[in-house]
Scaffold this motif. Structure first.
Motif, PDB file in Angstrom:
ATOM      1  N   SER A  86       5.635   8.625   0.198  1.00 49.90           N
ATOM      2  CA  SER A  86       6.608   9.098  -0.799  1.00 49.90           C
ATOM      3  C   SER A  86       6.101   8.984  -2.231  1.00 49.90           C
ATOM      4  CB  SER A  86       7.928   8.337  -0.657  1.00 49.90           C
ATOM      5  OG  SER A  86       7.725   6.982  -0.969  1.00 49.90           O
ATOM      6  N   HIS A  87       4.958   8.333  -2.427  1.00 45.19           N
ATOM      7  CA  HIS A  87       4.392   8.272  -3.780  1.00 45.19           C
ATOM      8  C   HIS A  87       2.890   8.079  -3.677  1.00 45.19           C
ATOM      9  CE1 HIS A  87       5.627   4.137  -2.676  1.00 45.19           C
ATOM     10  NE2 HIS A  87       4.386   3.895  -3.042  1.00 45.19           N
ATOM     11  N   ALA A  88       2.173   8.672  -4.624  1.00 41.19           N
ATOM     12  CA  ALA A  88       0.707   8.614  -4.592  1.00 41.19           C
ATOM     13  C   ALA A  88       0.241   7.259  -5.117  1.00 41.19           C
ATOM     14  CB  ALA A  88       0.135   9.732  -5.447  1.00 41.19           C
ATOM     15  N   ILE A  89      -0.740   6.667  -4.423  1.00 42.49           N
ATOM     16  CA  ILE A  89      -1.196   5.330  -4.834  1.00 42.49           C
ATOM     17  C   ILE A  89      -2.656   5.344  -5.307  1.00 42.49           C
ATOM     18  CG2 ILE A  89       0.464   4.092  -3.399  1.00 42.49           C
ATOM     19  CD1 ILE A  89      -1.791   3.617  -1.377  1.00 42.49           C
ATOM     20  N   ASP A  90      -3.199   6.551  -5.560  1.00 37.63           N
ATOM     21  CA  ASP A  90      -4.614   6.612  -5.974  1.00 37.63           C
ATOM     22  C   ASP A  90      -4.849   5.981  -7.340  1.00 37.63           C
ATOM     23  OD1 ASP A  90      -3.046   8.997  -6.692  1.00 37.63           O
ATOM     24  OD2 ASP A  90      -4.851   9.564  -7.797  1.00 37.63           O
ATOM     25  N   SER A  91      -3.805   5.897  -8.172  1.00 36.90           N
ATOM     26  CA  SER A  91      -3.973   5.258  -9.493  1.00 36.90           C
ATOM     27  C   SER A  91      -3.247   3.916  -9.538  1.00 36.90           C
ATOM     28  CB  SER A  91      -3.422   6.162 -10.599  1.00 36.90           C
ATOM     29  OG  SER A  91      -4.073   7.388 -10.611  1.00 36.90           O
ATOM     30  N   GLY A  92      -2.990   3.345  -8.390  1.00 34.91           N
ATOM     31  CA  GLY A  92      -2.318   2.040  -8.357  1.00 34.91           C
ATOM     32  C   GLY A  92      -0.906   2.151  -7.798  1.00 34.91           C
ATOM     33  N   LEU A  93      -0.325   1.000  -7.553  1.00 40.26           N
ATOM     34  CA  LEU A  93       0.993   0.950  -6.909  1.00 40.26           C
ATOM     35  C   LEU A  93       2.106   1.179  -7.931  1.00 40.26           C
ATOM     36  CD1 LEU A  93       0.274  -2.052  -4.558  1.00 40.26           C
ATOM     37  CD2 LEU A  93       0.555   0.351  -3.914  1.00 40.26           C
ATOM     38  N   PRO A  94       3.290   1.526  -7.453  1.00 39.43           N
ATOM     39  CA  PRO A  94       4.411   1.732  -8.377  1.00 39.43           C
ATOM     40  C   PRO A  94       4.897   0.417  -8.987  1.00 39.43           C
ATOM     41  CG  PRO A  94       5.054   2.289  -6.114  1.00 39.43           C
ATOM     42  CD  PRO A  94       3.670   1.749  -6.048  1.00 39.43           C
ATOM     43  N   THR A  95       5.633   0.553 -10.070  1.00 40.80           N
ATOM     44  CA  THR A  95       6.385  -0.587 -10.571  1.00 40.80           C
ATOM     45  C   THR A  95       7.856  -0.321 -10.273  1.00 40.80           C
ATOM     46  OG1 THR A  95       6.424   0.445 -12.750  1.00 40.80           O
ATOM     47  CG2 THR A  95       4.752  -1.220 -12.389  1.00 40.80           C
ATOM     48  N   VAL A  96       8.672  -1.381 -10.354  1.00 40.62           N
ATOM     49  CA  VAL A  96      10.090  -1.254 -10.027  1.00 40.62           C
ATOM     50  C   VAL A  96      10.870  -1.121 -11.331  1.00 40.62           C
ATOM     51  CG1 VAL A  96      12.031  -2.287  -8.790  1.00 40.62           C
ATOM     52  CG2 VAL A  96       9.695  -2.646  -7.979  1.00 40.62           C
ATOM     53  N   ALA A  97      11.736  -0.104 -11.379  1.00 41.77           N
ATOM     54  CA  ALA A  97      12.362   0.254 -12.653  1.00 41.77           C
ATOM     55  C   ALA A  97      13.835  -0.112 -12.705  1.00 41.77           C
ATOM     56  CB  ALA A  97      12.234   1.757 -12.855  1.00 41.77           C
ATOM     57  N   LEU A  98      14.382   0.160 -13.846  1.00 39.82           N
ATOM     58  CA  LEU A  98      15.803   0.205 -14.121  1.00 39.82           C
ATOM     59  C   LEU A  98      16.455  -1.132 -14.424  1.00 39.82           C
ATOM     60  CD1 LEU A  98      18.002   2.195 -14.619  1.00 39.82           C
ATOM     61  CD2 LEU A  98      18.731   1.965 -12.252  1.00 39.82           C
ATOM     62  N   LEU A  99      17.113  -1.749 -13.449  1.00 41.94           N
ATOM     63  CA  LEU A  99      17.910  -2.931 -13.769  1.00 41.94           C
ATOM     64  C   LEU A  99      16.985  -4.084 -14.139  1.00 41.94           C
ATOM     65  CD1 LEU A  99      20.440  -2.650 -10.828  1.00 41.94           C
ATOM     66  CD2 LEU A  99      20.723  -1.920 -13.200  1.00 41.94           C
ATOM     67  N   PRO A 100      17.337  -4.880 -15.152  1.00 40.04           N
ATOM     68  CA  PRO A 100      16.439  -5.963 -15.572  1.00 40.04           C
ATOM     69  C   PRO A 100      16.018  -6.851 -14.398  1.00 40.04           C
ATOM     70  CG  PRO A 100      18.252  -5.743 -17.108  1.00 40.04           C
ATOM     71  CD  PRO A 100      18.524  -4.777 -15.988  1.00 40.04           C
ATOM     72  N   ALA A 101      16.934  -7.140 -13.477  1.00 42.44           N
ATOM     73  CA  ALA A 101      16.589  -8.018 -12.352  1.00 42.44           C
ATOM     74  C   ALA A 101      15.566  -7.338 -11.442  1.00 42.44           C
ATOM     75  CB  ALA A 101      17.831  -8.361 -11.563  1.00 42.44           C
ATOM     76  N   ASP A 102      15.679  -6.011 -11.273  1.00 39.97           N
ATOM     77  CA  ASP A 102      14.752  -5.288 -10.400  1.00 39.97           C
ATOM     78  C   ASP A 102      13.363  -5.237 -11.002  1.00 39.97           C
ATOM     79  OD1 ASP A 102      16.859  -4.847  -8.748  1.00 39.97           O
ATOM     80  OD2 ASP A 102      17.194  -2.776  -9.366  1.00 39.97           O
ATOM     81  N   ARG A 103      13.307  -5.137 -12.328  1.00 37.07           N
ATOM     82  CA  ARG A 103      12.012  -4.968 -12.995  1.00 37.07           C
ATOM     83  C   ARG A 103      11.064  -6.142 -12.756  1.00 37.07           C
ATOM     84  NH1 ARG A 103      14.415  -3.432 -18.204  1.00 37.07           N
ATOM     85  NH2 ARG A 103      15.074  -1.300 -17.834  1.00 37.07           N
ATOM     86  N   THR A 104      11.636  -7.297 -12.430  1.00 41.14           N
ATOM     87  CA  THR A 104      10.775  -8.467 -12.212  1.00 41.14           C
ATOM     88  C   THR A 104      10.185  -8.466 -10.801  1.00 41.14           C
ATOM     89  OG1 THR A 104      12.681  -9.744 -11.525  1.00 41.14           O
ATOM     90  CG2 THR A 104      12.074  -9.901 -13.840  1.00 41.14           C
TER      91      THR A 104
END
Ligand SMILES: Cc1ncc(COP(=O)(O)O)c(C=O)c1O
Length: 297
Positions: free
Chosen positions: A208-226
């Motif tokens: 569901s997402h390309a990882i050739d430039s590294g893994l995703p980060t988790v967005a949005l809610l402050p608690a999720d971002r950590t």
């Protein structure tokens, strides 16, 4: 602009057709070439197709990417002259794109690399013009370096694309003070499907997402971002709460991931969901079909 890998004749016929279709709607198709054979075959395909629309042809110089292109300087001159002599081809200028420079982490590294690109492109332009052929355009650049090509006075077009969405890779790099601050606008929505003592699991893996430039980060809610996303394979992502203030999400919790690389992530999906008003409180405004989905060449 499409690039030089258009040597197969059926493909060149499609290029000729696309050029004619675009011309009928007021557009222009540009093709980059780096070999006399490519120029001759393109001219042949245009003649066989029989359209008078013509096509813009850019001579590609390798300004450091190490991909397509002739070395900057003398090698570009005979190619530019060959294009200009062909009745259905329009010499449109030089393609001078340095893809790797876009992703250099240091802003000084990007600035210095593009300074050399600008010198090489300008030198090549001077040689072609000394041979009697004006160079209408030098094109290149991308999201990481666009301020430098824009300020150069040498480039007439910026090919930046990722700025529209941004991705985790671009966000990790040091921002040049002159560079606009682009916000993220592309997310992959995912749900927590399992929670264990050590980690949680969500239903978005690298299908569901390309990882050739590294893994995703988790967005949005402050608690999720950590939360830290780790590779869980094709269909899953692992979420770790290893920051001091982090907590694992609960079962069923929805998260938005910022993909590592936006371009090939879009190509994995049939539709984009256009949301206005922010992810937390926004409303869906448009469903946008990804026309180029699966159009890999
Ligand atoms: C030839 C060319 N130009 C421009 C771009 C756009 O670069 P970015 O998406 O980093 O802005 C790309 C990206 O793949 C590219 O291949």
């Amino acid at each position: 602009t499409i690039t030089n890998q258009v040597i197969a004749m059926p493909k060149l016929h499609r290029v000729a057709r696309l050029a004619a279709l675009l011309a009928a709607r007021g557009g222009r198709l540009g093709v980059a070439v780096d070999h006399i054979d490519g120029i001759e075959r393109l001219a042949e395909a245009m003649a066989q197709y029989g359209s008078d629309a013509g096509i813009d042809v850019l001579v590609e110089i390798d300004v450091g990417q190490g991909r397509c292109g002739v070395p900057p300087g003398e090698a570009a001159v005979p190619l530019a002259l060959a294009v200009s002599r062909s009745p259905r081809l329009r010499f449109a200028g030089l393609q001078a794109y340095h893809g790797r420079a876009q992703h250099l982490a240091s802003s000084v590294g990007r600035r210095e690399t593009i300074a050399a690109v600008v010198r090489a492109a300008d030198h090549t332009r001077q040689l072609i013009e000394a041979a009697g052929l004006p160079v209408p355009l030098i094109t290149g650049s991308g999201t990481g370096t666009l301020v430098h090509e824009a300020a150069s006075g040498v480039f007439g077009e910026l090919q930046a694309g990722s700025f529209l969405f941004m991705d985790a890779d671009y966000a990790r790099n040091e921002r040049d003070p002159a560079q606009p601050a682009f916000e993220h606008a592309l997310y992959v929505k995912t749900q927590v499907v399992s929670v264990r003592d050590t980690h949680a699991v969500c239903d978005a893996g690298h299908k569901s997402h390309a990882i050739d430039s590294g893994l995703p980060t988790v967005a949005l809610l402050p608690a999720d971002r950590t939360l830290r996303y780790a590779n869980g394979g094709d269909e899953h992502g692992l979420l770790y709460a290893d920051a001091p203030d982090a907590r694992l999400p609960s079962l069923g919790h929805m998260l938005w991931l910022i993909p590592g690389h936006c371009d090939p992530t879009v190509n994995l999906h049939d539709f984009l969901i256009g949301v206005r008003g922010g992810l937390a409180a926004g409303t869906v405004e448009r469903i946008i079909r990804v026309d180029a989905r699966g159009a890999l060449t």
